[in-house]
Design a protein around this motif. Structure first.
Motif, PDB file in Angstrom:
ATOM      1  N   UNK A  81      40.456  48.004  56.891  1.00  0.00           N
ATOM      2  CA  UNK A  81      40.847  46.920  57.788  1.00  0.00           C
ATOM      3  C   UNK A  81      39.814  46.712  58.894  1.00  0.00           C
ATOM      4  N   UNK A  82      39.493  45.468  59.169  1.00  0.00           N
ATOM      5  CA  UNK A  82      38.544  45.023  60.192  1.00  0.00           C
ATOM      6  C   UNK A  82      37.090  45.327  59.831  1.00  0.00           C
ATOM      7  N   UNK A  83      36.822  45.758  58.613  1.00  0.00           N
ATOM      8  CA  UNK A  83      35.440  45.999  58.187  1.00  0.00           C
ATOM      9  C   UNK A  83      34.923  44.766  57.449  1.00  0.00           C
ATOM     10  N   UNK A  84      33.656  44.461  57.633  1.00  0.00           N
ATOM     11  CA  UNK A  84      33.074  43.299  56.982  1.00  0.00           C
ATOM     12  C   UNK A  84      32.613  43.609  55.557  1.00  0.00           C
ATOM     13  N   UNK A  85      32.137  44.825  55.339  1.00  0.00           N
ATOM     14  CA  UNK A  85      31.638  45.218  54.028  1.00  0.00           C
ATOM     15  C   UNK A  85      32.737  45.903  53.220  1.00  0.00           C
ATOM     16  N   UNK A  86      32.875  45.551  51.951  1.00  0.00           N
ATOM     17  CA  UNK A  86      33.892  46.213  51.124  1.00  0.00           C
ATOM     18  C   UNK A  86      33.489  47.639  50.777  1.00  0.00           C
ATOM     19  N   UNK A  87      34.490  48.467  50.531  1.00  0.00           N
ATOM     20  CA  UNK A  87      34.231  49.828  50.055  1.00  0.00           C
ATOM     21  C   UNK A  87      33.792  49.797  48.597  1.00  0.00           C
ATOM     22  N   UNK A  88      34.451  48.914  47.818  1.00  0.00           N
ATOM     23  CA  UNK A  88      34.140  48.797  46.390  1.00  0.00           C
ATOM     24  C   UNK A  88      34.710  47.479  45.875  1.00  0.00           C
ATOM     25  N   UNK A  89      34.073  46.917  44.836  1.00  0.00           N
ATOM     26  CA  UNK A  89      34.558  45.677  44.216  1.00  0.00           C
ATOM     27  C   UNK A  89      34.634  45.839  42.704  1.00  0.00           C
ATOM     28  N   UNK A  90      35.543  45.086  42.100  1.00  0.00           N
ATOM     29  CA  UNK A  90      35.723  45.065  40.653  1.00  0.00           C
ATOM     30  C   UNK A  90      35.713  43.615  40.190  1.00  0.00           C
ATOM     31  N   UNK A  91      35.222  43.368  38.952  1.00  0.00           N
ATOM     32  CA  UNK A  91      35.194  42.006  38.416  1.00  0.00           C
ATOM     33  C   UNK A  91      35.982  41.938  37.113  1.00  0.00           C
ATOM     34  N   UNK A  92      36.790  40.891  36.988  1.00  0.00           N
ATOM     35  CA  UNK A  92      37.559  40.590  35.769  1.00  0.00           C
ATOM     36  C   UNK A  92      38.444  41.752  35.331  1.00  0.00           C
ATOM     37  N   UNK A  93      39.141  42.369  36.273  1.00  0.00           N
ATOM     38  CA  UNK A  93      40.051  43.462  35.955  1.00  0.00           C
ATOM     39  C   UNK A  93      41.386  43.254  36.674  1.00  0.00           C
ATOM     40  N   UNK A  94      42.398  43.972  36.209  1.00  0.00           N
ATOM     41  CA  UNK A  94      43.711  43.891  36.850  1.00  0.00           C
ATOM     42  C   UNK A  94      44.159  45.242  37.406  1.00  0.00           C
ATOM     43  N   UNK A  95      43.276  46.238  37.319  1.00  0.00           N
ATOM     44  CA  UNK A  95      43.594  47.549  37.901  1.00  0.00           C
ATOM     45  C   UNK A  95      42.290  48.288  38.171  1.00  0.00           C
ATOM     46  N   UNK A  96      42.384  49.270  39.036  1.00  0.00           N
ATOM     47  CA  UNK A  96      41.197  50.044  39.345  1.00  0.00           C
ATOM     48  C   UNK A  96      41.531  51.291  40.129  1.00  0.00           C
ATOM     49  N   UNK A  97      40.520  52.133  40.279  1.00  0.00           N
ATOM     50  CA  UNK A  97      40.681  53.385  41.002  1.00  0.00           C
ATOM     51  C   UNK A  97      39.382  53.643  41.771  1.00  0.00           C
TER      52      UNK A  97
END
Length: 145
Positions: A81-97
């Protein structure tokens, strides 16, 4: 018997009655016929969801595994929360870890965001707790000369 006769309504009253009736029918048809878009079901879980430090104010270190699942595959990013950069991203998926090296002296809210729609999908809180709270009593150091 003249009092028992049904008197016709004035034209203005009939017009208002018909207009009101039509509006009610249109609104009821819209409400019943409209199929609202189902709310997307999403889950974001953190394990463990609590980090325990020895003393209040100390930074708590914990490896946290974040798991998420949504109904629809898309591009998603995990943010602190309140961070500009993501920790991690996923593409074309419906779940992740994601394995997150948590290090904070306060509780942290983590958020899963749909990048395409720019909407918050789910969030979870990693709480920071302490074994010993901060001592509010000031320590006095006496010096004897």
């Amino acid at each position: 018997m003249d009092n028992c006769a049904i008197r016709p309504r004035p034209p203005a009253l009939r017009f208002c009655f018909r207009v009101c009736l039509m509006i009610l029918l249109l609104l009821s048809n819209r409400l019943w016929a409209a199929d609202p878009a189902p709310a997307q079901k999403a889950q974001l879980q953190s394990k463990p969801n609590r980090c325990v430090a020895l003393h209040q104010g100390q930074v708590c270190y914990q490896d946290v595994v974040l798991s998420w699942q949504v109904d629809q595959a898309s591009e998603y990013c995990l943010y602190q929360q309140h961070a500009e950069q993501p920790l991690h991203c996923w593409q074309s998926v419906s779940s992740g870890q994601y394995s997150y090296a948590f290090a904070s002296d306060t509780s942290v809210k983590l958020q899963l965001v749909n990048v395409q729609t720019k909407t918050l999908v789910a969030e979870t809180l990693v709480e920071v707790a302490w074994v010993y709270k901060a001592n509010t009593r000031r320590k006095t150091h006496w010096r004897l000369f």
